[in-house]
Each structure stands twice: as structure tokens, then as C-alpha cells.
Design an enzyme around this catalytic site. Structure first.
Site, mmCIF file in Angstrom:
data_model
loop_
_atom_site.group_PDB
_atom_site.id
_atom_site.type_symbol
_atom_site.label_atom_id
_atom_site.label_comp_id
_atom_site.label_asym_id
_atom_site.label_seq_id
_atom_site.Cartn_x
_atom_site.Cartn_y
_atom_site.Cartn_z
ATOM 1 N N ASP A 1 10.584 22.780 -3.273
ATOM 2 C CA ASP A 1 11.412 22.210 -4.223
ATOM 3 C C ASP A 1 12.913 22.332 -4.214
ATOM 4 O O ASP A 1 13.753 21.738 -5.075
ATOM 5 C CB ASP A 1 11.145 23.048 -5.868
ATOM 6 C CG ASP A 1 9.730 23.347 -5.763
ATOM 7 O OD1 ASP A 1 8.917 22.532 -5.663
ATOM 8 O OD2 ASP A 1 9.470 24.686 -5.941
ATOM 9 N N TYR B 1 13.477 31.231 3.408
ATOM 10 C CA TYR B 1 12.435 31.886 3.843
ATOM 11 C C TYR B 1 12.423 32.152 5.414
ATOM 12 O O TYR B 1 12.869 31.308 6.184
ATOM 13 C CB TYR B 1 11.102 30.858 3.740
ATOM 14 C CG TYR B 1 10.720 30.646 2.145
ATOM 15 C CD1 TYR B 1 10.144 31.865 1.666
ATOM 16 C CD2 TYR B 1 10.871 29.537 1.654
ATOM 17 C CE1 TYR B 1 9.836 31.624 0.079
ATOM 18 C CE2 TYR B 1 10.571 29.581 0.099
ATOM 19 C CZ TYR B 1 9.879 30.508 -0.276
ATOM 20 O OH TYR B 1 9.675 30.306 -1.543
ATOM 21 N N ARG C 1 -11.096 0.176 14.435
ATOM 22 C CA ARG C 1 -10.998 0.764 13.180
ATOM 23 C C ARG C 1 -12.170 0.166 12.239
ATOM 24 O O ARG C 1 -13.414 0.556 12.331
ATOM 25 C CB ARG C 1 -9.680 0.749 12.317
ATOM 26 C CG ARG C 1 -9.310 1.478 11.338
ATOM 27 C CD ARG C 1 -7.802 1.659 11.101
ATOM 28 N NE ARG C 1 -7.225 0.364 10.673
ATOM 29 C CZ ARG C 1 -6.052 0.139 10.266
ATOM 30 N NH1 ARG C 1 -5.262 1.252 10.353
ATOM 31 N NH2 ARG C 1 -5.506 -1.069 9.977
ATOM 32 N N HIS D 1 -6.302 -6.825 12.932
ATOM 33 C CA HIS D 1 -5.161 -6.093 12.762
ATOM 34 C C HIS D 1 -4.527 -5.518 14.267
ATOM 35 O O HIS D 1 -5.274 -5.069 14.886
ATOM 36 C CB HIS D 1 -5.116 -4.811 11.989
ATOM 37 C CG HIS D 1 -3.955 -4.039 11.821
ATOM 38 N ND1 HIS D 1 -2.955 -4.645 11.087
ATOM 39 C CD2 HIS D 1 -3.642 -2.611 11.779
ATOM 40 C CE1 HIS D 1 -1.978 -3.732 10.861
ATOM 41 N NE2 HIS D 1 -2.414 -2.534 11.281
ATOM 42 N N CYS E 1 12.688 24.445 1.419
ATOM 43 C CA CYS E 1 11.382 24.864 0.546
ATOM 44 C C CYS E 1 10.829 23.698 0.056
ATOM 45 O O CYS E 1 11.132 22.578 0.069
ATOM 46 C CB CYS E 1 12.406 25.794 -0.604
ATOM 47 S SG CYS E 1 13.399 27.103 0.018
ATOM 48 N N ARG F 1 1.168 -10.674 7.459
ATOM 49 C CA ARG F 1 1.173 -9.482 6.465
ATOM 50 C C ARG F 1 2.298 -8.409 6.849
ATOM 51 O O ARG F 1 2.074 -7.274 7.166
ATOM 52 C CB ARG F 1 -0.138 -8.831 6.711
ATOM 53 C CG ARG F 1 -1.333 -9.687 6.442
ATOM 54 C CD ARG F 1 -2.698 -8.869 6.476
ATOM 55 N NE ARG F 1 -2.662 -8.002 7.608
ATOM 56 C CZ ARG F 1 -3.269 -8.486 8.689
ATOM 57 N NH1 ARG F 1 -3.828 -9.618 8.876
ATOM 58 N NH2 ARG F 1 -3.456 -7.500 9.938
ATOM 59 N N LYS G 1 0.858 -1.031 -0.006
ATOM 60 C CA LYS G 1 -0.172 -0.209 -0.082
ATOM 61 C C LYS G 1 0.765 1.107 0.078
ATOM 62 O O LYS G 1 2.002 1.305 0.426
ATOM 63 C CB LYS G 1 -0.752 -0.186 1.328
ATOM 64 C CG LYS G 1 -0.235 0.002 2.606
ATOM 65 C CD LYS G 1 -0.958 -0.189 3.779
ATOM 66 C CE LYS G 1 -0.374 -0.475 5.146
ATOM 67 N NZ LYS G 1 -1.239 -0.614 6.234
HETATM 68 C C1 LIG Z 1 -0.529 -1.765 6.811
HETATM 69 C C2 LIG Z 1 -0.982 -2.662 7.196
HETATM 70 C C3 LIG Z 1 -0.035 -3.986 7.386
HETATM 71 C C4 LIG Z 1 1.605 -3.904 7.506
HETATM 72 O O1 LIG Z 1 1.780 -3.163 8.550
HETATM 73 P P1 LIG Z 1 3.532 -3.022 8.863
HETATM 74 O O2 LIG Z 1 3.414 -2.368 10.259
HETATM 75 O O3 LIG Z 1 3.964 -2.115 7.836
HETATM 76 O O4 LIG Z 1 3.970 -4.418 8.600
HETATM 77 C C5 LIG Z 1 -0.630 -5.300 7.698
HETATM 78 N N1 LIG Z 1 -1.919 -5.486 7.820
HETATM 79 C C6 LIG Z 1 -2.845 -4.317 7.421
HETATM 80 C C7 LIG Z 1 -4.289 -4.570 7.724
HETATM 81 C C8 LIG Z 1 -2.320 -3.121 7.271
HETATM 82 O O5 LIG Z 1 -3.119 -1.989 7.204
#
Ligand SMILES: *Cc1c(COP(=O)(O)O)cnc(C)c1O
Length: 404
Positions: A347, A298, A169, A198, A345, A254, A71
Site C-alpha cells: 500500500d 521490507y 486459442r 486474431h 509495499c 478492433r 476489456k
Molecule cells: C484484446 C483483443 C483485441 C485488442 O488488442 P490490442 O492489441 O490491444 O489492439 C482485439 N481482438 C481480440 C480478439 C482481443 O482479444
């Protein structure tokens, strides 16, 4: 520069929004093909490091499978090339946050299973089905929507049930998940691929929340046993849990940030030998002598305390190199550190090189190694008072990425 790049530069729209397909390239009679229009600020991605990290994670979690999380533009590394690399490395699944990310992968020929973690709107469901993208089903009513659409379109939905075990969540709380699980098992239009949750605190090895979440997840799995139904693929562990909580590996893990060679939190102990996969570099495009008392950038917040040298790098917060790093970050050249001075800045940003004038075209390292010195994503995160994830995902598409 190749001639098609030259042509695409010349054929951008003018202010009247007419295509400029003028003869600019051909009127430039002595144009040489070896010039290069690409900007002197870029990301290098090391595939060998990605391969190494994947193999270390596989060894640790075997026989559990691996879903590679790509992601947010593969944590800044570039979504399609990195996803393609993992597909070729035979990961079992890819994980993304958004339907758009999954659709973009399908458009680019990625054929392996892809799970979208995020919540969804009903209007998105047909697109999941059309492209065979795995759906996170977070409630009974979402399940019913998916079921109806799959029936209507005459195809089977690939679903993963999402339990909320403490993240708060999306997902149904484990202790009230039985009706959703029963409905998923009974649905003729949904193929139940997985069940997942999660962690909220897995990157801290001592946090008690993780054991509680694990217990709730097992309570959710328990409904399958109670109903005498086959258990779908169970997946729970993120990077922190892969490091610290072997009981959470189940059938698939994951990993996200760990794949990219970075620990999720300073509290994590790294038990895996990981390699960093991302380097951020820029070349100096200008340098000048600065007299004592003269100011930079700046707000004129930085003032030379003595005569010195200032070099300009063509990168800034518009690329995701955060303004909050002003006056804190350093860059490396030839194994030495140079401080970023004045406000960063949009850029451009400036560095001081007191004893020497850094040459023009000097290749500076903003993230990565030079000689014995190294600037880490973790260190930048500390300086910007954020987490490594945000440093990486901020690096945006203005920066070209090169794959080694
Ligand atoms: C982002 C995410 C992960 C991976 O998380 P890390 O901490 O980068 O390993 C795994 N599962 C879900 C549902 C996530 O949103």
C-alpha cells in the site's frame, strides 16, 4: 467530502458484522463539508486524448468500422465511463473478453452492440441471449448449443464465427470451418453478424506469421463465396495490424491499446499521432530525514549511502504498481525525477529526494508528464520486464479514477 460520503464511511460494518449506523457524523459537531476522504493516489483519464486517438484510427482505417476494445476495465481506464464515451462517439461496436463485462455494461445502460471475445460455457448462453450480447462461436458444437437455446427461449442469437488462423486459442481452423459456416448460414435461430480471427504477431511489422494468418482468414471467407452466401462483417485487425497491415482492415478493426495512445510493442513504428490518455498520480503523505546507513522497507534491501530525505507515497503493488518495479521505477515532481527506493509495499512506497525535502502533499506523477520529463507505460513495462498491457491492466479498482 459530501455528507453522503461521510455517512457511508460511518456506516460500514463493525467487527460483529452489525451495521454501524451510529451518530458518528452528527456527534462530530464541527464537521466541515470541504474535507475529502478520497485517497491521495489516483488515475486521471483524458477523454480528449481518447477522442483524438479514435479519430486518428478512423482516418487510417476508413471505410472500415471500429470496434472499441474495452476489456480488462478498459485497459485500466474504467470500464463503464470509457464504454459510455465510445458509445457516445458512435463506435460501431464494443469488444470485451468476458460475459460479466458485457452484462455490467448492459446494467449500466450501454445499449450498443457488444461482442464477447472469449470462450463460453453452455450455462452462460441464456444470459447472452437475454441481453442481446454478441456471441463468439468457436466450433460447430458451440453453434449447435447456441442454436438450441435461441430456439428454446424464442429469440435470435447474434453470433460471430471465430476462426483460428494461428493463435491456437479458440476457434475452428480455417481449412476445416466449412461445416460450422454452413450450419450458421442455415440456422433460423442465429443471426450471423460477423466472422473474425486474431493475430499472434501483428505488432512486429516484420513477422511472417501475419501474412500466413491473413491467407488462412481469406480461405475461411472463401467458403461464403463458394456457398454463394452473403459475407458477414469481417474483422481481424488488432492495434498492431492497424499500424502495420492495411490488408487486414476488412469491414471492421478492433483496436485496444492504440485507443489509449500506447503502441503495442517496441518493435512497432508509430505512424499515428496518438495521445496518452492515462496519468497515474499520488501525493506524498510523509517525509523524513534519513541518516547514512539507515534502511528502507521490507528486507532492508536499500541503505542510505549518505544523509538524505525519504518521502512516502500511499500506493503500492496492492493497487497494481508492480513490486517488480522496486528499485527501478522513478516518479516525477516539478519536472524532476526521483527514484523509488527499497521494496514497493502493498500500500505504500518510498522515494528518495537527495537535495531537497519534497513537501508534504506534493503531487507526484508515476505515469505521465511533469514539465519536460515523462514516465511512459512502455518504460515501466521494460523496467518490470513485461508488456505495456500488463502495466495498464494491473492498475486496479482500489485507485479512484477521475475523468477530464
Ligand atoms: C484484446 C483483443 C483485441 C485488442 O488488442 P490490442 O492489441 O490491444 O489492439 C482485439 N481482438 C481480440 C480478439 C482481443 O482479444
Amino acid at each position: 467530502m459530501n455528507s453522503s460520503a461521510a455517512h457511508s464511511l460511518a456506516s460500514t460494518a463493525n467487527s460483529n458484522n452489525e451495521k454501524v449506523t451510529s451518530s458518528h457524523p452528527t456527534s462530530c459537531q464541527n464537521f466541515e463539508n470541504y474535507s475529502d476522504p478520497s485517497r491521495p493516489a489516483w488515475i486521471e483519464v483524458d477523454f480528449a486524448a481518447l477522442a483524438h486517438n479514435l479519430s486518428e484510427i478512423r482516418k487510417r482505417v476508413a471505410p472500415a468500422k471500429v470496434m472499441a476494445v474495452v476489456k480488462a476495465n478498459a485497459y485500466g481506464h474504467g470500464l463503464v465511463p470509457v464504454a459510455r464515451f465510445y458509445e457516445q462517439s458512435a463506435v460501431d461496436m464494443l469488444g470485451v473478453a468476458l460475459l460479466e463485462e458485457a452484462l455490467f455494461l448492459r446494467e449500466n445502460g450501454i445499449a450498443c452492440p457488444i461482442l464477447v471475445f472469449g470462450g463460453l460455457l453452455e450455462s452462460q448462453i441464456p444470459h447472452f441471449l437475454l441481453h442481446q450480447i454478441d456471441i463468439t462461436v468457436s466450433s460447430l458444437s458451440k453453434l449447435e448449443q447456441v442454436d438450441r437455446w435461441a430456439l428454446h427461449l424464442g429469440c435470435k442469437a447474434r453470433i460471430h464465427i471465430k476462426l483460428d488462423t494461428g493463435m491456437g486459442r479458440i476457434g475452428t481452423r480455417a481449412n476445416t470451418a466449412q461445416p460450422m459456416i454452413e450450419a450458421a448460414l442455415l440456422s433460423k435461430n442465429c443471426q450471423l453478424i460477423g466472422i473474425f480471427s486474431h493475430f499472434a504477431c501483428a505488432d512486429d511489422p516484420h513477422d511472417k506469421m501475419t501474412a500466413l494468418q491473413l491467407e488462412r482468414f481469406e480461405e475461411g471467407i472463401g467458403y461464403f463465396e463458394k456457398l454463394n452466401a452473403p459475407i458477414p462483417m469481417r474483422h481481424l485487425a488488432n492495434s498492431g495490424a492497424i499500424l502495420h497491415h492495411p490488408k487486414s482492415f476488412f469491414d471492421m478493426v478492433r483496436p485496444g491499446i492504440l485507443l489509449y495512445g500506447i503502441q503495442p510493442d517496441s518493435k512497432s513504428h508509430v505512424e499515428l499521432e496518438l495521445k496518452r490518455s492515462l496519468t497515474l498520480k499520488a501525493k506524498t503523505v510523509f517525509q523524513k530525514g534519513m541518516l547514512k546507513g539507515q534502511t528502507v522497507s521490507y528486507g532492508a534491501t536499500w541503505k542510505a549511502s549518505k544523509n538524505t530525505w525519504i518521502s512516502t507515497l500511499p500506493i503500492g503493488y496492492g493497487d497494481g504498481f508492480m513490486r517488480g518495479l522496486s528499485g527501478k521505477a522513478e516518479v516525477l515532481y516539478d519536472g524532476k525525477k526521483f527514484p523509488v527506493v527499497g521494496k514497493i509495499c502493498m500500500d505504500q512506497m518510498m522515494i528518495e529526494s537527495p537535495e531537497m525535502s519534497v513537501p508534504n502533499d506534493a503531487e507526484m506523477t508515476l505515469i505521465g508528464r511533469s514539465g519536460e520529463e515523462m514516465i511512459t507505460v512502455e518504460h515501466l513495462a521494460e523496467q518490470a520486464q513485461t508488456i505495456p498491457y500488463e502495466i495498464l491492466t494491473n492498475l486496479n479498482s482500489r485507485l479512484p479514477r477521475y475523468y477530464l
